[in-house]
Motif scaffolding. Structure first.
Motif, PDB file in Angstrom:
ATOM      1  N   PRO A  33       0.888  -1.214  -0.040  1.00 58.63           N
ATOM      2  CA  PRO A  33      -0.038   0.050  -0.083  1.00 58.63           C
ATOM      3  C   PRO A  33       0.844   1.261  -0.025  1.00 58.63           C
ATOM      4  O   PRO A  33       2.023   1.325   0.443  1.00 58.63           O
ATOM      5  CB  PRO A  33      -0.725   0.021   1.249  1.00 58.63           C
ATOM      6  CG  PRO A  33      -0.820  -1.531   1.674  1.00 58.63           C
ATOM      7  CD  PRO A  33       0.603  -1.909   1.221  1.00 58.63           C
ATOM      8  N   SER A  34       0.217   2.276  -0.524  1.00 55.37           N
ATOM      9  CA  SER A  34       1.012   3.591  -0.672  1.00 55.37           C
ATOM     10  C   SER A  34       1.154   4.012   0.917  1.00 55.37           C
ATOM     11  O   SER A  34       0.471   3.826   1.762  1.00 55.37           O
ATOM     12  CB  SER A  34       0.334   4.735  -1.323  1.00 55.37           C
ATOM     13  OG  SER A  34      -0.033   4.201  -2.654  1.00 55.37           O
ATOM     14  N   PRO A  35       2.465   4.865   0.951  1.00 49.30           N
ATOM     15  CA  PRO A  35       2.527   5.537   2.581  1.00 49.30           C
ATOM     16  C   PRO A  35       1.602   6.638   2.670  1.00 49.30           C
ATOM     17  O   PRO A  35       0.887   7.240   1.926  1.00 49.30           O
ATOM     18  CB  PRO A  35       3.917   5.748   2.436  1.00 49.30           C
ATOM     19  CG  PRO A  35       4.166   6.163   0.780  1.00 49.30           C
ATOM     20  CD  PRO A  35       3.266   5.241   0.029  1.00 49.30           C
ATOM     21  N   ASP A  36       1.767   6.967   4.024  1.00 53.82           N
ATOM     22  CA  ASP A  36       0.962   8.381   4.398  1.00 53.82           C
ATOM     23  C   ASP A  36       1.867   9.488   3.957  1.00 53.82           C
ATOM     24  O   ASP A  36       2.891   9.626   4.594  1.00 53.82           O
ATOM     25  CB  ASP A  36       0.645   8.428   5.808  1.00 53.82           C
ATOM     26  CG  ASP A  36       0.073   9.670   6.205  1.00 53.82           C
ATOM     27  OD1 ASP A  36      -0.502  10.317   5.180  1.00 53.82           O
ATOM     28  OD2 ASP A  36      -0.228   9.941   7.449  1.00 53.82           O
ATOM     29  N   VAL A  37       1.732  10.132   2.833  1.00 54.81           N
ATOM     30  CA  VAL A  37       2.605  11.271   2.445  1.00 54.81           C
ATOM     31  C   VAL A  37       2.272  12.717   3.134  1.00 54.81           C
ATOM     32  O   VAL A  37       1.076  12.971   3.044  1.00 54.81           O
ATOM     33  CB  VAL A  37       2.374  11.454   0.814  1.00 54.81           C
ATOM     34  CG1 VAL A  37       3.316  12.586   0.543  1.00 54.81           C
ATOM     35  CG2 VAL A  37       2.748   9.951   0.150  1.00 54.81           C
ATOM     36  N   ARG A  38       3.322  13.142   3.823  1.00 57.27           N
ATOM     37  CA  ARG A  38       3.130  14.428   4.161  1.00 57.27           C
ATOM     38  C   ARG A  38       4.329  15.745   3.755  1.00 57.27           C
ATOM     39  O   ARG A  38       5.527  14.994   4.142  1.00 57.27           O
ATOM     40  CB  ARG A  38       3.069  14.388   5.899  1.00 57.27           C
ATOM     41  CG  ARG A  38       1.914  13.512   6.501  1.00 57.27           C
ATOM     42  CD  ARG A  38       1.819  13.574   8.023  1.00 57.27           C
ATOM     43  NE  ARG A  38       2.973  13.274   8.481  1.00 57.27           N
ATOM     44  CZ  ARG A  38       2.906  12.053   9.199  1.00 57.27           C
ATOM     45  NH1 ARG A  38       2.088  11.053   9.045  1.00 57.27           N
ATOM     46  NH2 ARG A  38       4.267  11.665   9.943  1.00 57.27           N
ATOM     47  N   GLY A  39       3.821  16.697   3.209  1.00 54.63           N
ATOM     48  CA  GLY A  39       5.085  17.223   2.552  1.00 54.63           C
ATOM     49  C   GLY A  39       5.721  16.419   1.387  1.00 54.63           C
ATOM     50  O   GLY A  39       4.798  16.129   0.652  1.00 54.63           O
ATOM     51  N   ARG A  40       6.798  16.102   1.450  1.00 47.73           N
ATOM     52  CA  ARG A  40       7.583  15.328   0.443  1.00 47.73           C
ATOM     53  C   ARG A  40       7.883  14.019   0.824  1.00 47.73           C
ATOM     54  O   ARG A  40       8.652  13.522   0.353  1.00 47.73           O
ATOM     55  CB  ARG A  40       8.676  16.350  -0.375  1.00 47.73           C
ATOM     56  CG  ARG A  40       8.036  17.570  -0.603  1.00 47.73           C
ATOM     57  CD  ARG A  40       9.220  18.296  -1.434  1.00 47.73           C
ATOM     58  NE  ARG A  40       9.944  17.605  -2.493  1.00 47.73           N
ATOM     59  CZ  ARG A  40      10.952  18.113  -3.246  1.00 47.73           C
ATOM     60  NH1 ARG A  40      11.762  19.036  -3.001  1.00 47.73           N
ATOM     61  NH2 ARG A  40      11.365  17.150  -4.247  1.00 47.73           N
ATOM     62  N   ILE A  41       7.435  13.756   1.963  1.00 48.16           N
ATOM     63  CA  ILE A  41       8.027  12.450   2.694  1.00 48.16           C
ATOM     64  C   ILE A  41       6.964  11.498   3.037  1.00 48.16           C
ATOM     65  O   ILE A  41       6.019  11.872   3.480  1.00 48.16           O
ATOM     66  CB  ILE A  41       8.982  12.724   4.053  1.00 48.16           C
ATOM     67  CG1 ILE A  41      10.010  13.829   3.955  1.00 48.16           C
ATOM     68  CG2 ILE A  41       9.359  11.572   4.682  1.00 48.16           C
ATOM     69  CD1 ILE A  41      10.734  14.016   5.100  1.00 48.16           C
TER      70      ILE A  41
END
Length: 230
Positions: A33-41
């Motif tokens: 599954p995709s990660p939880d993206v916050r900003g560019r991370i």
């Protein structure tokens, strides 16, 4: 996704004992599954760690990425064992002779007595073997008897090994789990994997055994004298 522990992709790869490149490949192939993206991370959680460990175990058991993705997708949907294997569950047992046999074979089957008239061919490859034996000159009763003997030998072989293989590949993990619905779904998925891997290995070994006999027949044919032609 659990918020108590988060990992960057480098941290995730290190914790799951894999590589960043593998993590990216699994994500691109739809296994992770995709990660939880916050900003560019992107931030990964403990579920990602578990998924990566599962993928590693399946790869270690000889599974290919496409097969792993199908199993994981079925697991995520909560499918049962039959759904994971792609096997339809019949609403009730089939009581009539199956249509794979030609009419002459079904008529002969009905006339062979209780022991053979109750024999049901549910595998098209098995019925193909019967048809070819009959075409080669076997009586239908003898062809059915041959297949029944083969089935009994296979049953005895699998009965000898199935319990230990199933317990090792699936049962012991479920026994040590909390028996939650997710554990139950994982157990059924592990059962499907156990069946797939054991069946593939057994089929390959049987094929190798037949190949040895084919080679022997082929070698014998080479030394037979040619028939004279008038």
């Amino acid at each position: 996704m659990g918020a108590e522990t988060e990992y960057t992709i480098d941290e995730l790869a290190r914790v799951a004992d894999t590589t960043v490149r593998s993590v990216r490949v699994y994500h691109e192939r739809g296994l992770l599954p995709s990660p939880d993206v916050r900003g560019r991370i992107g931030y990964y959680g403990t579920d990602h760690v578990s998924r990566l460990q599962t993928i590693s175990r399946l790869l270690g058991r000889g599974m290919k990425l496409n097969g792993i993705r199908e199993l994981l997708d079925a697991w995520d949907r909560g499918d049962g064992l039959a759904d994971v294997l792609g096997v339809p569950v019949p609403e009730e047992p089939q009581a009539s002779p199956v249509p794979e046999l030609p009419d002459y074979a079904k008529e002969a089957l009905a006339a062979t007595g209780d022991a053979l008239s109750t024999f049901r061919i549910t595998n098209p490859r098995a019925s193909d073997l019967i048809n070819r034996l009959v075409e080669a000159g076997f009586r239908l009763e003898d062809a059915l008897g041959t297949l029944e003997s083969l089935r009994l030998d296979c049953d005895q072989m699998i009965d000898r090994y199935a319990a230990d293989l199933i317990h090792c590949l699936a049962g012991q993990g479920f026994e040590n789990s909390a028996r939650t619905p997710q554990d139950r779904t994982k157990y059924e998925t592990d059962l499907a994997i156990a069946r797939l891997i054991a069946t593939r290995a057994t089929t390959e070994l049987i094929d190798q055994a037949f190949a040895r006999h084919i080679d022997q027949f082929s070698a014998a044919a080479d030394v037979l004298p040619a028939e004279s032609v008038d």
